[in-house]
Design a protein around this motif. Structure first.
Motif, mmCIF file in Angstrom:
data_model
loop_
_atom_site.group_PDB
_atom_site.id
_atom_site.type_symbol
_atom_site.label_atom_id
_atom_site.label_comp_id
_atom_site.label_asym_id
_atom_site.label_seq_id
_atom_site.Cartn_x
_atom_site.Cartn_y
_atom_site.Cartn_z
ATOM 1 N N ILE A 17 1.032 -1.133 0.117
ATOM 2 C CA ILE A 17 -0.275 -0.453 0.247
ATOM 3 C C ILE A 17 0.679 1.478 0.276
ATOM 4 N N PHE A 18 1.840 0.940 1.056
ATOM 5 C CA PHE A 18 2.981 2.084 1.136
ATOM 6 C C PHE A 18 3.730 2.357 -0.225
ATOM 7 N N CYS A 19 4.173 1.601 -0.643
ATOM 8 C CA CYS A 19 4.743 1.522 -2.446
ATOM 9 C C CYS A 19 3.836 1.619 -2.854
ATOM 10 N N SER A 20 2.803 1.956 -3.082
ATOM 11 C CA SER A 20 1.740 2.738 -4.153
ATOM 12 C C SER A 20 0.984 3.938 -4.314
ATOM 13 N N THR A 21 1.057 4.572 -3.536
ATOM 14 C CA THR A 21 0.619 5.815 -3.066
ATOM 15 C C THR A 21 1.683 7.110 -4.042
ATOM 16 N N ILE A 22 0.545 7.340 -4.545
ATOM 17 C CA ILE A 22 0.925 8.079 -5.431
ATOM 18 C C ILE A 22 1.048 9.810 -4.324
ATOM 19 N N LYS A 23 2.036 10.716 -4.893
ATOM 20 C CA LYS A 23 1.800 12.136 -4.622
ATOM 21 C C LYS A 23 1.839 13.022 -4.903
ATOM 22 N N VAL A 24 1.087 13.986 -4.581
ATOM 23 C CA VAL A 24 0.958 15.132 -5.309
ATOM 24 C C VAL A 24 2.073 16.125 -4.906
ATOM 25 N N ASN A 25 2.548 16.069 -5.637
ATOM 26 C CA ASN A 25 4.118 17.363 -5.176
ATOM 27 C C ASN A 25 3.546 18.821 -5.666
ATOM 28 N N LYS A 26 2.491 18.712 -6.759
ATOM 29 C CA LYS A 26 2.465 20.701 -7.799
ATOM 30 C C LYS A 26 0.504 20.652 -7.776
ATOM 31 N N VAL A 27 -0.157 21.465 -8.155
ATOM 32 C CA VAL A 27 -0.802 21.776 -8.130
ATOM 33 C C VAL A 27 -0.914 23.108 -8.863
ATOM 34 N N ARG A 28 -1.074 22.914 -9.589
ATOM 35 C CA ARG A 28 -0.655 24.551 -10.528
ATOM 36 C C ARG A 28 -1.515 24.919 -11.897
ATOM 37 N N MET A 29 -1.577 26.296 -11.806
ATOM 38 C CA MET A 29 -2.412 26.931 -13.076
ATOM 39 C C MET A 29 -1.414 27.409 -14.313
ATOM 40 N N ASN A 30 -1.640 26.924 -15.474
ATOM 41 C CA ASN A 30 -0.777 27.653 -16.960
ATOM 42 C C ASN A 30 -2.082 28.221 -16.993
ATOM 43 N N ASN A 31 -2.080 29.288 -18.266
ATOM 44 C CA ASN A 31 -2.385 30.568 -18.499
ATOM 45 C C ASN A 31 -3.005 30.263 -19.810
ATOM 46 N N ASN A 32 -1.761 29.643 -20.938
ATOM 47 C CA ASN A 32 -2.252 29.182 -21.858
ATOM 48 C C ASN A 32 -1.505 28.565 -22.124
ATOM 49 N N ILE A 62 -8.870 11.174 -7.449
ATOM 50 C CA ILE A 62 -7.357 10.323 -7.523
ATOM 51 C C ILE A 62 -6.920 8.735 -6.829
ATOM 52 N N PRO A 63 -7.149 8.041 -7.086
ATOM 53 C CA PRO A 63 -6.861 6.489 -6.011
ATOM 54 C C PRO A 63 -5.368 7.109 -5.275
ATOM 55 N N LYS A 64 -5.225 6.305 -4.078
ATOM 56 C CA LYS A 64 -4.096 6.110 -3.327
ATOM 57 C C LYS A 64 -3.352 7.051 -3.819
ATOM 58 N N ALA A 65 -3.835 8.860 -3.573
ATOM 59 C CA ALA A 65 -3.069 9.876 -3.967
ATOM 60 C C ALA A 65 -3.450 10.789 -1.977
ATOM 61 N N THR A 66 -2.107 11.179 -2.353
ATOM 62 C CA THR A 66 -1.818 12.349 -1.357
ATOM 63 C C THR A 66 -1.320 13.410 -1.136
ATOM 64 N N LEU A 67 -1.847 14.210 -0.712
ATOM 65 C CA LEU A 67 -1.607 15.716 -1.308
ATOM 66 C C LEU A 67 0.134 15.708 -0.047
ATOM 67 N N ASN A 68 0.954 16.296 -1.318
ATOM 68 C CA ASN A 68 2.613 16.702 -0.984
ATOM 69 C C ASN A 68 2.950 17.860 -1.227
ATOM 70 N N THR A 69 1.830 18.984 -0.710
ATOM 71 C CA THR A 69 2.618 20.367 -0.939
ATOM 72 C C THR A 69 1.187 20.516 -0.016
ATOM 73 N N LYS A 70 1.448 22.647 -0.310
ATOM 74 C CA LYS A 70 0.202 23.437 0.428
ATOM 75 C C LYS A 70 -0.044 23.884 -0.989
ATOM 76 N N VAL A 71 -1.478 24.370 -0.527
ATOM 77 C CA VAL A 71 -1.992 24.956 -1.530
ATOM 78 C C VAL A 71 -3.075 25.706 -1.117
ATOM 79 N N LYS A 72 -3.242 26.800 -1.616
ATOM 80 C CA LYS A 72 -4.113 28.552 -1.669
ATOM 81 C C LYS A 72 -5.264 28.196 -2.027
ATOM 82 N N ASN A 73 -6.307 27.430 -2.148
ATOM 83 C CA ASN A 73 -7.145 27.457 -3.573
ATOM 84 C C ASN A 73 -7.123 28.808 -4.049
#
Length: 198
Positions: A17-32, A62-73
């Motif tokens: 389970i630990f090995c299959s965990t996906i980490k969301v390292n960054k959430v970003r917005m592109n403009n173009n 997103i299954p088996k995923a955890t947020l690995n960064t701070k996100v200011k909504n």
């Protein structure tokens, strides 16, 4: 012996389970082009998406995923997104994206590097068409009031104001947007040709 086997099995399952965990390292917005991007660890990404059209709410799981960064909504609120919320469920990451009115989207995943992308577009055909018909115009001033105010000028100003107010939600057509005279039969023809709802 049985307890040793149980502990051993538990450790193997926990490791998998630990090995299959996906980490969301960054959430970003592109403009173009306008995109919401989730940068992930690992070689591939799976996700499920649903859309509530009435509330304009896009949900990504997103299954088996955890947020690995701070996100200011609030940093993602703008032309395409009205509200963004990310929730860690322990076994999955839930993403709630409330879209602005008349915004469309397309979701897909990419590899090398692994990421989930939400494309936005704002050229969706609006559901209803409204025709605004400022009366009189040109040689026909309509009623003339105190200080020689002409009805044709007032209704044109009001018509333009209403067009601006309705324009973000409806397709708006005006029978006239300048000081010209248009016969009654032609005014109704404009609305019929546009198959106006109102």
């Amino acid at each position: 012996m049985k307890s040793v086997i149980r502990v051993f099995m538990f450790l193997i399952i926990s490791a998998n389970i630990f090995c299959s965990t996906i980490k969301v390292n960054k959430v970003r917005m592109n403009n173009n082009p306008p995109q919401l991007v989730f940068d992930l660890s690992g070689s591939s990404a799976t996700y499920k998406s649903t859309y509530d059209e009435y509330n304009r709410l896009l949900f990504l799981e997103i299954p088996k995923a955890t947020l690995n960064t701070k996100v200011k909504n609030s940093e993602f609120v703008g032309k395409y997104i009205e509200e963004l919320n990310l929730i860690n469920y322990g076994t999955a990451l839930g993403v709630f994206v409330k879209l602005r009115k008349n915004v469309g989207y397309k979701t897909y995943s990419l590899k090398n590097p692994s990421r989930i992308v939400v494309d936005f577009k704002s050229n969706i055909k609006k559901q209803f068409t409204v025709v605004i018909d400022p009366g009189h115009g040109g040689k026909d001033p309509g009623s003339i009031g105190f200080g020689k105010y002409k009805e044709k000028d007032i209704v044109l100003s009001v018509g333009k104001y209403v067009r601006e107010e309705l324009g973000s939600d409806y397709d708006v057509i005006m029978t006239r947007s300048t000081d010209v005279f248009i016969p009654l039969s032609q005014r109704s023809r404009v609305g019929n040709k546009a198959k106006a709802d109102l």
